[in-house]
Scaffold this motif. Structure first.
Motif, PDB file in Angstrom:
ATOM      1  N   VAL A   1      17.566 -14.810  19.354  1.00 39.16           N
ATOM      2  CA  VAL A   1      17.851 -15.893  18.609  1.00 39.16           C
ATOM      3  C   VAL A   1      18.616 -16.831  19.585  1.00 39.16           C
ATOM      4  O   VAL A   1      19.510 -16.620  20.145  1.00 39.16           O
ATOM      5  N   ASN A   2      18.180 -18.089  19.616  1.00 38.22           N
ATOM      6  CA  ASN A   2      19.210 -19.037  20.442  1.00 38.22           C
ATOM      7  C   ASN A   2      18.926 -18.691  21.874  1.00 38.22           C
ATOM      8  O   ASN A   2      19.810 -18.951  22.728  1.00 38.22           O
ATOM      9  N   VAL A   3      17.931 -18.256  22.219  1.00 38.30           N
ATOM     10  CA  VAL A   3      17.914 -17.490  23.839  1.00 38.30           C
ATOM     11  C   VAL A   3      17.845 -18.853  24.787  1.00 38.30           C
ATOM     12  O   VAL A   3      18.572 -18.769  25.611  1.00 38.30           O
ATOM     13  N   GLY A   4      17.091 -19.813  24.315  1.00 36.84           N
ATOM     14  CA  GLY A   4      17.109 -20.999  25.227  1.00 36.84           C
ATOM     15  C   GLY A   4      18.563 -21.711  25.416  1.00 36.84           C
ATOM     16  O   GLY A   4      19.061 -22.205  26.193  1.00 36.84           O
ATOM     17  N   SER A   5      19.015 -21.866  23.939  1.00 40.80           N
ATOM     18  CA  SER A   5      20.355 -22.357  23.974  1.00 40.80           C
ATOM     19  C   SER A   5      21.403 -21.610  24.780  1.00 40.80           C
ATOM     20  O   SER A   5      22.367 -22.098  25.582  1.00 40.80           O
TER      21      SER A   5
ATOM     22  N   GLY B   1      32.531 -26.733  24.886  1.00 42.05           N
ATOM     23  CA  GLY B   1      33.209 -28.006  24.872  1.00 42.05           C
ATOM     24  C   GLY B   1      34.449 -27.900  24.981  1.00 42.05           C
ATOM     25  O   GLY B   1      35.230 -28.796  25.559  1.00 42.05           O
ATOM     26  N   ASN B   2      35.167 -26.784  24.913  1.00 43.18           N
ATOM     27  CA  ASN B   2      36.692 -26.581  24.893  1.00 43.18           C
ATOM     28  C   ASN B   2      36.725 -25.869  26.475  1.00 43.18           C
ATOM     29  O   ASN B   2      37.977 -25.209  26.733  1.00 43.18           O
ATOM     30  N   CYS B   3      35.743 -25.830  27.194  1.00 44.68           N
ATOM     31  CA  CYS B   3      35.897 -25.324  28.721  1.00 44.68           C
ATOM     32  C   CYS B   3      36.167 -23.730  28.714  1.00 44.68           C
ATOM     33  O   CYS B   3      36.998 -23.334  29.813  1.00 44.68           O
ATOM     34  N   GLN B   4      36.040 -22.996  27.831  1.00 46.31           N
ATOM     35  CA  GLN B   4      36.177 -21.321  27.871  1.00 46.31           C
ATOM     36  C   GLN B   4      34.943 -21.143  28.884  1.00 46.31           C
ATOM     37  O   GLN B   4      34.170 -20.084  28.016  1.00 46.31           O
ATOM     38  N   TYR B   5      34.765 -21.329  29.718  1.00 48.36           N
ATOM     39  CA  TYR B   5      33.348 -20.889  30.416  1.00 48.36           C
ATOM     40  C   TYR B   5      33.282 -19.267  30.755  1.00 48.36           C
ATOM     41  O   TYR B   5      32.565 -18.721  30.547  1.00 48.36           O
ATOM     42  N   VAL B   6      34.656 -18.705  30.951  1.00 45.40           N
ATOM     43  CA  VAL B   6      34.604 -17.379  31.337  1.00 45.40           C
ATOM     44  C   VAL B   6      34.258 -16.667  30.316  1.00 45.40           C
ATOM     45  O   VAL B   6      33.148 -15.676  30.027  1.00 45.40           O
ATOM     46  N   GLN B   7      35.029 -16.998  28.963  1.00 42.22           N
ATOM     47  CA  GLN B   7      34.539 -16.099  27.724  1.00 42.22           C
ATOM     48  C   GLN B   7      33.146 -16.191  27.305  1.00 42.22           C
ATOM     49  O   GLN B   7      32.666 -15.492  26.934  1.00 42.22           O
ATOM     50  N   LEU B   8      32.622 -17.736  27.433  1.00 38.16           N
ATOM     51  CA  LEU B   8      31.387 -17.959  27.267  1.00 38.16           C
ATOM     52  C   LEU B   8      30.260 -17.053  28.014  1.00 38.16           C
ATOM     53  O   LEU B   8      29.254 -16.573  27.389  1.00 38.16           O
ATOM     54  N   GLN B   9      30.733 -16.749  29.084  1.00 37.68           N
ATOM     55  CA  GLN B   9      29.780 -16.323  30.157  1.00 37.68           C
ATOM     56  C   GLN B   9      29.787 -14.820  29.596  1.00 37.68           C
ATOM     57  O   GLN B   9      28.552 -14.299  29.288  1.00 37.68           O
ATOM     58  N   GLU B  10      30.725 -14.252  29.239  1.00 35.17           N
ATOM     59  CA  GLU B  10      31.054 -13.030  28.830  1.00 35.17           C
ATOM     60  C   GLU B  10      30.367 -12.788  27.560  1.00 35.17           C
ATOM     61  O   GLU B  10      29.369 -11.751  27.246  1.00 35.17           O
ATOM     62  N   TYR B  11      30.397 -13.519  26.505  1.00 32.02           N
ATOM     63  CA  TYR B  11      29.825 -13.486  25.125  1.00 32.02           C
ATOM     64  C   TYR B  11      28.283 -13.298  25.321  1.00 32.02           C
ATOM     65  O   TYR B  11      27.664 -12.683  24.770  1.00 32.02           O
ATOM     66  N   ILE B  12      27.556 -14.547  26.009  1.00 31.89           N
ATOM     67  CA  ILE B  12      26.319 -14.752  26.294  1.00 31.89           C
ATOM     68  C   ILE B  12      25.716 -13.284  26.941  1.00 31.89           C
ATOM     69  O   ILE B  12      24.629 -12.895  26.492  1.00 31.89           O
ATOM     70  N   GLN B  13      26.452 -12.495  27.900  1.00 27.41           N
ATOM     71  CA  GLN B  13      25.882 -11.523  28.553  1.00 27.41           C
ATOM     72  C   GLN B  13      25.838 -10.426  27.683  1.00 27.41           C
ATOM     73  O   GLN B  13      25.016  -9.378  27.555  1.00 27.41           O
ATOM     74  N   LEU B  14      26.921 -10.324  26.808  1.00 31.46           N
ATOM     75  CA  LEU B  14      26.956  -9.210  25.599  1.00 31.46           C
ATOM     76  C   LEU B  14      25.955  -9.494  24.615  1.00 31.46           C
ATOM     77  O   LEU B  14      25.558  -8.548  24.142  1.00 31.46           O
ATOM     78  N   LEU B  15      25.658 -10.485  24.415  1.00 27.74           N
ATOM     79  CA  LEU B  15      24.714 -11.078  23.359  1.00 27.74           C
ATOM     80  C   LEU B  15      22.911 -10.995  23.771  1.00 27.74           C
ATOM     81  O   LEU B  15      22.345 -10.750  23.183  1.00 27.74           O
ATOM     82  N   GLN B  16      22.881 -11.332  24.803  1.00 23.38           N
ATOM     83  CA  GLN B  16      21.471 -11.589  25.405  1.00 23.38           C
ATOM     84  C   GLN B  16      20.580 -10.649  25.411  1.00 23.38           C
ATOM     85  O   GLN B  16      19.079 -10.645  25.014  1.00 23.38           O
ATOM     86  N   PRO B  17      20.908  -9.368  25.651  1.00 28.14           N
ATOM     87  CA  PRO B  17      20.036  -8.112  25.809  1.00 28.14           C
ATOM     88  C   PRO B  17      19.178  -7.913  24.637  1.00 28.14           C
ATOM     89  O   PRO B  17      18.129  -7.411  24.544  1.00 28.14           O
ATOM     90  N   TRP B  18      20.124  -7.946  23.390  1.00 26.78           N
ATOM     91  CA  TRP B  18      19.496  -7.501  22.322  1.00 26.78           C
ATOM     92  C   TRP B  18      19.200  -8.591  20.960  1.00 26.78           C
ATOM     93  O   TRP B  18      18.381  -8.351  20.232  1.00 26.78           O
ATOM     94  N   CYS B  19      19.651  -9.927  21.370  1.00 28.77           N
ATOM     95  CA  CYS B  19      19.615 -10.859  20.285  1.00 28.77           C
ATOM     96  C   CYS B  19      18.473 -11.963  20.997  1.00 28.77           C
ATOM     97  O   CYS B  19      18.572 -12.393  22.110  1.00 28.77           O
TER      98      CYS B  19
END
Length: 1486
Positions: free
Chosen positions: A958-962, A938-956
């Motif tokens: 939960v909330n995979v679809g979101s 919502g606050n347009c932090q797209y680069v940070q969001l993208q990096e966060y999800i990339q750090l999160l997805q391989p092992w977590c």
């Protein structure tokens, strides 16, 4: 007791014996024995113990996995076993085991101080700087700062003095205060250390200031009087210092010189000041001759006299300011009673002044009675006092603490070389107004230099500098402590002195990262270092964080380039030079950061139990730490003496946990910088933490030079049940919960309460502190998890036989490994988010984002609303806390109060612990909610969001679809549409399983119109449509069709979507194919209409015509016809399209009908030359179409003139829904069309000759066209038109006659104009010897027409002559002669009609002569009068009329003569007729 269910008693954190099924976030204990754990109380009795050396020997043998263990078990990062079922972190009680320092330094621009100079009258001749004082600081808390609904909630003032400067700052944890910093400079004076005292009244905040020469009183408005309402709802408010510029610092009522007699004691630094109950300002200072003197200023609003009272044991003297004595007779007074530290306690109408003097004695004075009430020798409480009694006291300090329940406490610090002692007393009053001290406790410390200490009714907080000049803060409960054990405060360390840069790293990037990582350096330190580094260069230091980073880079690079003398460098040489300059600048920053971190004082608020550390450059806060962090951070010597009962009631569990912590500490001390980087790099690069831990263990074994591994193995032997202890520790550090936090405030609470709570801890300072607390916890827990992983790898390497002697627990070890790894990665992710800076977002980006969110119908979510620019260098965790999490947390804390809110007090340690705990829950990756991700989106932090999800997805998991959905949005913004589509499709499988996706598909009216997944596809399709990616819309809609199944409505919607975007892309064939597959007829018709319109606008008519339109032929024709009749003919030509459509299908009659209608409309609506040309072509096309049909079918239907086109007031741009009404049918055959073609050509001819006729020619009928042609002089064309439509030529002859008349009497201009129309007519060539005029040519044309177009009754001659005579024009001879030949009698009648009597007489005479045979050929008489010729006749009636007319005026002789002439002729005629008649009769009789 607060509403957040925190026990007001000091909490004792333990490992409880019974687990809680749904743990409360504030339970007092957290490590529980797992009832299902394989470790029982009897399981360890028979356990064999091996020596540490034997264990080390086993480390060389890699463990073999048991047969039942699969390969996946060793690599999976998924959580194994129960998580989140242990006790959660308990909130600290009012006092906790340890505290952590968190810097509150502003990272934005340096704090802007408004500067004011205080001119001290009368001190101009004083020697400036006579006394040099050290820097000092202090603070003031408002009396209602701990009340939940007070304007002064969480609000305080702190200050710093340095020489002649006093800096005052007002802070708030709830709102951002404006104009809250002022700097006062006192001319020729130095502010006394600690010489600032703040008091508050109902209406004012009063600041009392003491310098070495003056005293001052500042009156400022109280915050409760600055605002109209006590309800604080703004995020920004004005400080009490806003209007300080209006204060008159030289007002005699609020300013006074310190008198020379009795005079302030030289080199004295202590003082005190207070307000009396009557509003007087009193200042107590050490007297130069010993004792104390008190200077009193009258109340600010009551005139009075300034007075001085001297308090001494030998005498009491009082002098008025108006009568100072230059000298005073005094007895010998030892300076030993000179106070080293002063404090005051106000009681009703008196004030007790406490003085700790050089003679180590404490004296208590009553200001009202002006007498000493008590003297106590402090050396009586010092064990070793012989040396102290012989020397004057230095460094002694005195503090007071008052509790309404417990009374007044006195804290005294007795300073001695290399040692110090705190003595705590309680003031006891006896009868006869006598007072004594009740000794409570004595506490000893070995620290060298005490900077400051604070006293409460239960604790002492102390601030030291140790031998290494390091800041040390500790606290202790002076009544309840174990062997005088001080509780530590873990201070924030200075940044690393050296930065290790690997060969593959850029020095500049690494130094910039270290300099500008949040929490490392303050803005002020960087600015000062930059100023020194760029000496001689003017630079603007009022810079934001990002601007400062650019300036630092530019400065260092400039210095580097300025030092280069060679043109060529090797890469290694340049790297070394670059590292040298960056290291130089870094060292400069480190120096200033260290200077700004120098502590000056402690500030303790007893109302909220908030403790702050006032430093030279900034303010830091002390927050309580959890038991796990406390044990891990505790110095090793303190860990050895840690009370096991504070950990758990079960002694065995407590010992196991302590031994486990000791093992972890040993591992942590063995981990080198390179090993630490290995773990962090593996986490960031999404590599297995277990593998990294295994590598660290290998390295530790390899470089074990101090036998650290032997010590670790020895400690391991002391743990009875390591698996159990590790499991307990993991459950404590796990913030996973299955209960989602409530969103929003309780609507049952009154609005004013909800609005007031919405601002709690809403300032940027509070947000920064909370997020630094989260960062500290995450950093510490990351290290704990890292060391746990290494320890578990060690346990795996040692094997089952060593630990248990049974094989079934190897799997349990593996389970712990796979529980620890996600925990480590979770804390690494939170730590990364606490360091990752948010980026500034332009307003247009925010608006675009808001548009996208409105399409998704997510704008009502608080996590998605971005109302302002992100304030750089705010971290993304701070952004999340301030924008979203804070309101959720506060509403959750106060959702179910156990006490009335108006009676609620705020406890800082409890609140900060609770808020931090809940913030960690919201940030925890494996928890169901994903507010953090929503906030970033919502606050347009797209680069940070993208990096966060990339750090999160391989092992977590939960909330995979979101996560996939939000990653898709990031890809959309960065222009990677295909990746975005893949993410959106992957997220579809999780719809209905995750809260965010459920909220995404929730419709506004709550109705479910299709399956959840189809609703999801619908939202994504809308988003892609708004972004403008039609290719992706087509791909996604095509995929969604398979999901629709038998839902024909959804299928129709999707195919309509596919059609629309194919059409937008210009894929006409695909659009048509999609159109034919739409099952909804109404949608199909709409799409068909859109196809027709769009292809027409694009001029792609061939595609439109050639599409087969199976089962849609009539609809297409109807649409095109409707459009043709609805739109302006000048913009779109649907008629030609329809013509081509019919021609392509060989339907010639309909094609002809279309073109004929088109020509009709052109004539009516397009009144231009082009329209007339087009009309002619249309009629020709229609004519050709009919000629291609068999004659019996060569006809069309023409709408009558009463059709919709001719309705009065109807615009040519009609709605396509209009239909013909009241139709009058007329059949047009081939001949009719030929006539219309001829008429169209003639219209064009007229328009080309006379442009002004264009406006009326288009729809003119044949009769009207004749008139128009005659007017234009196109007589040949008019005659042709008359002949085509079988119209009389009378209008032509009349018109030409009239033009002849005009020319006859016109001037040269008329002659010139006539040639134009004369040239348009075909004149017969006549050879003449003279030059012909236009008039002559006109008459000749008329003559030609009369000769050429003869009709019965000579109508055209008649009408021409009639026209001439009617205009009084004499008849030309040729016309007379011409008409005499055809109808002389009619000419006579015309003469009579126009009273041309003389001409009539002449005509009659000539006519009679002609009958009689004289000139008969001129009258067309073939045979004159004779007996043998045919009969002849005379117009007797006309002649009678002529005679009658002549005879009417008998007086006119001329008429009589004319009449006689006729009579004579008639008589002659009669005679000859008689003769001829007789001859005839004679001949007949023969």
């Amino acid at each position: 007791m607060g509403p957040y269910c925190i026990d007001s008693q000091p909490a004792t954190r333990r490992f409880p014996q019974i687990e809680s099924a749904s743990p409360a976030p504030f339970s007092s204990g957290f490590l529980a024995a797992h009832p299902h754990s394989p470790s029982g109380s009897t399981a360890t009795k028979g356990r064999s113990r091996l020596s540490a050396r034997e264990l080390l020997h086993l480390l060389a043998i890699p463990p073999a996995p048991p047969p039942e263990m699969t390969a996946a078990a060793g690599t999976s990062l998924c959580p194994v076993g129960h998580r989140g079922d242990g006790g959660k972190m308990a909130a600290a009680g009012s006092l906790d085991r340890s505290f952590v320092e968190l810097s509150g330094a502003e990272r934005e621009r340096p704090r802007h101080f408004r500067e004011f100079t205080v001119c001290s009258i009368g001190t101009a001749n004083a020697v400036a700087g006579a006394s040099k004082y050290s820097e000092s600081a202090g603070g003031f808390y408002y009396g209602e700062s701990g009340k939940l609904f007070s304007v002064t909630r969480n609000r305080f003032i702190h200050w710093k003095t340095s020489g002649d400067t006093l800096e005052l700052v007002e802070e708030s944890l709830d709102v951002n205060l404006l104009n809250n910093a002022v700097r006062l400079k006192f001319q020729n004076c130095n502010v006394l250390p600690g010489g600032v005292y703040v008091s508050e009244t109902q209406n004012h905040v009063i600041i009392l200031i003491l310098t070495n020469q003056t005293v001052h009183r500042l009156l400022l408005p109280h915050p409760s009087r600055m605002y109209r309402s006590e309800l604080v709802v703004e995020s920004q408010m004005q400080s009490i210092f806003t209007d300080i510029g209006k204060v008159d610092f030289t007002d005699p009522c609020n300013y006074q010189l310190i008198p020379a007699v009795p005079g302030i004691s030289p080199n004295s630094t202590t003082s005190t000041a207070w307000l009396s109950s009557d509003g007087e300002a009193l200042f107590a200072l050490p007297c130069a001759s010993g004792g104390i003197f008190v200077l009193k200023l009258p109340p600010y609003d009551i005139p009075g006299v300034v007075s001085v009272v001297e308090l001494k044991q030998s005498s009491v003297m009082q002098r008025l300011l108006t009568g100072w004595m230059p000298t005073a007779i005094r007895g010998d007074q030892s300076p030993s009673d000179r106070p080293l530290s002063l404090a005051v306690h106000c009681v009703e109408h008196d004030a007790f002044i406490f003085a700790l003097c050089q003679d180590h004695k404490l004296r208590m004075w009553s200001y009202k009675e002006q007498m000493c009430l008590m003297v106590a020798d402090m050396l009586e409480y010092v064990p070793v006092k012989k040396d102290l009694r012989l020397t004057s006291g230095t460094g002694h300090k005195l503090r007071l603490a008052y509790s309404p329940a417990m009374g007044l406490y006195l804290g005294i610090y007795m300073h001695a070389p290399k040692r110090g002692q705190f003595c705590i007393f309680q003031l006891v009053s006896t009868e006869s107004n006598r007072y004594s001290l009740d000794h409570i406790s004595s506490l000893f410390t070995s620290q060298e230099t005490l900077i400051d200490f604070a006293l409460t009714s239960t604790d002492i907080w102390a601030l030291w500098h140790d031998a290494e000049n390091q800041t040390v803060v500790k606290y202790i409960n002076f009544e309840h402590n174990v062997a005088g054990q001080w509780n530590p405060v873990f201070m924030q360390p200075l940044p690393e002195e050296e930065i290790v840069i690997r060969a593959d790293q850029d020095p500049r990037e690494m130094y910039l990262q270290s300099l500008f990582t949040p929490g490392q350096f303050t803005n002020e330190a960087l600015c000062k270092a930059l100023q020194i580094f760029c000496r001689g260069t003017e630079r603007n230091l009022d810079l934001s964080w990002s601007e400062l980073k650019k300036e630092v880079t530019l400065a260092v690079e400039s210095e580097l380039q300025g030092s280069v003398t060679e043109y060529e460098f090797s890469q290694e040489a340049f790297r070394n030079l670059q590292q040298e300059f960056w290291c130089k600048f870094y060292a400069c920053c480190l120096q200033y950061q260290e200077a700004l971190s120098h502590p000056l004082a402690l500030h303790l608020n007893p109302h909220t139990n908030m403790v702050c550390l006032l430093k030279k450059g900034y303010l830091s806060f002390l927050v309580s730490s959890s038991l796990v962090d406390h044990l891990y951070l505790l110095p090793y010597e303190n860990l050895l003496t840690e009370d096991e009962t504070t950990i758990s009631d079960d002694v065995d569990i407590a010992r196991d946990v302590l031994c486990l912590i000791k093992c972890l500490r040993l591992i942590g001390e063995s981990v080198t910088m390179d090993m630490s980087v290995t773990m962090e790099t593996s986490c960031y690069n999404l590599q297995s933490p277990e593998k990294a831990a295994e590598q660290i263990l290998e390295d530790m074994i390899t470089i074990d030079v101090e036998n650290m591994m032997e010590d670790i193995c020895s400690k391991l032997q002391e743990i009875r049940n390591p698996i159990h202890a590790i499991g307990l520790l993991l459950r404590e550090m796990d913030y996973e919960t299955e209960v989602e936090m409530e969103k929003g405030f309780n609507p049952a609470q009154p609005l004013n309460i909800r609005m007031n709570l919405s601002q709690l801890y809403g300032s940027s300072t509070a947000g920064y502190i909370v997020c630094r607390a989260v960062h500290k916890i995450a950093s510490t827990r990351f290290l704990i998890c890292r060391d746990l992983l290494v320890l578990q790898q060690l346990l795996v390497r040692l094997g089952d036989a060593v630990i248990w002697g049974a094989g079934q627990l190897f799997q349990a070890q593996q389970d712990l490994l796979h529980r620890t790894a996600p925990l480590l990665l979770s804390y690494h992710l939170i730590k990364w988010g606490s360091e990752c800076l948010a980026t500034d977002v332009p307003l247009d980006t925010l608006e675009s984002n808001l548009q996208h969110l409105s399409v998704l119908e997510l704008t009502d979510s608080g996590a998605l609303m971005a109302n302002r620019f992100v304030s750089s260098p705010q971290t993304i965790v701070e952004l999340f806390f301030q924008e979203v999490a804070r309101k959720h947390i506060i509403s959750h804390l106060f959702s179910q109060p156990k006490a009335p809110l108006n009676q609620t007090g705020l406890n800082w340690p409890e609140m900060i612990t609770a808020i931090t705990s809940y913030l960690l829950q919201l940030l925890w990756p494996s928890n169901p909610g994903c507010l953090f991700l929503e906030c970033l989106m919502g606050n347009c932090q797209y680069v940070q969001l993208q990096e966060y999800i990339q750090l999160l997805q391989p092992w977590c998991q939960v909330n995979v679809g979101s996560c996939r959905f939000m990653l898709g949005r990031c890809y959309l913004v960065t222009g990677e549409g295909q990746k975005a589509l893949e993410c959106f499709c992957q997220a579809a499988s999780e719809v209905g399983k995750e809260e965010f996706l459920d909220r995404l598909i929730r419709s506004e009216d709550g109705e479910i119109v299709s399956t959840p997944r189809l609703q999801y596809y619908d939202k994504v399709l809308r988003l892609l449509d708004v972004v403008g990616l039609p290719e992706l819309v087509i791909q996604l809609a095509t995929s969604a069709i398979t999901e629709a199944g038998d839902d024909w409505k959804s299928q129709a919607t999707l195919r309509t979507c596919i059609f629309k975007h194919h059409l937008d892309l210009g894929h006409n064939s695909q659009a048509y194919e999609a159109l034919t597959q739409i099952s909804d007829s109404s949608r199909q018709l709409d799409c068909l209409r859109q196809l027709v319109v769009v292809l027409c606008e694009r001029s792609q008519l061939q595609d439109l015509v050639e599409f087969p339109y199976v089962n849609l032929h009539n609809e297409v024709v109807g649409i095109i016809e409707s459009r043709a009749r609805a739109v302006d003919l000048m913009t779109h030509n649907y008629y030609e399209l329809l013509y081509a459509f019919h021609i392509y299908r060989h339907n010639y009659r309909k094609a002809g009908t279309v073109m004929f209608e088109y020509g009709m409309r052109l004539g009516r609506e397009v009144r231009t030359l082009w329209g007339l040309e087009k009309q002619g072509n249309c009629y020709l096309a229609a004519l050709n179409c009919l000629r291609l049909i068999r004659p019996e079918y060569a006809w069309i239907v023409q709408p009558a003139s009463g059709a919709v086109y001719d309705r009065p007031g109807t615009s040519p741009k009609r709605n396509h829904d209009l239909a013909f009404t009241n139709r009058q049918i007329e059949i047009l055959e081939l001949e009719d069309l030929e006539k219309e073609c001829s008429l169209a050509r003639i219209r064009l001819t007229l328009a080309q000759h006379d442009p002004s006729a264009v406006a009326v020619a288009g729809s003119a009928s044949a009769e009207e066209m004749v008139t128009l042609l005659v007017q234009a002089g196109l007589f040949d064309t008019a005659i042709s038109l008359c002949q085509t439509f079988k119209l009389p030529l009378t209008p032509v002859f009349e018109g030409l006659a009239f033009k002849c008349i005009k020319l006859q009497f016109g001037g040269e201009a008329a002659q010139g104009e006539a040639w134009a129309w004369l040239a348009a007519n075909q004149l017969s060539s006549v050879i003449t010897t003279k030059e012909s005029s236009a008039t002559d040519e006109a008459w000749r044309l008329l003559s030609t027409y009369l000769e050429r177009y003869k009709v019965q009754n000579n109508l055209y001659h008649h009408c021409v002559i009639n026209k001439l005579l009617s205009h009084g024009v004499p008849l030309p001879n040729w016309l007379i002669n011409s008409y005499k030949k055809v109808d002389a009698a009619e000419l006579l009648r015309l003469y009579l009609n126009y009273d041309l009597l003389e001409e009539a007489v002449d005509l009659v005479s000539e006519y009679v002569d002609a009958v009689l045979g004289k000139g008969h050929q001129y009258f067309g008489i073939e045979f004159p009068l004779s007996a043998t010729a045919p009969l002849v006749w005379l117009p007797y009636s006309s002649i009678d009329q002529l005679l009658h007319a002549l005879g009417e005026n008998s007086a006119n002789s001329h008429n009589i003569a004319l009449s006689q002439k006729i009579l004579d002729k008639l008589e002659d005629y009669q005679q000859k007729v008689d003769k001829a008649t007789r001859d005839l009769l004679y001949r007949r009789t023969l």
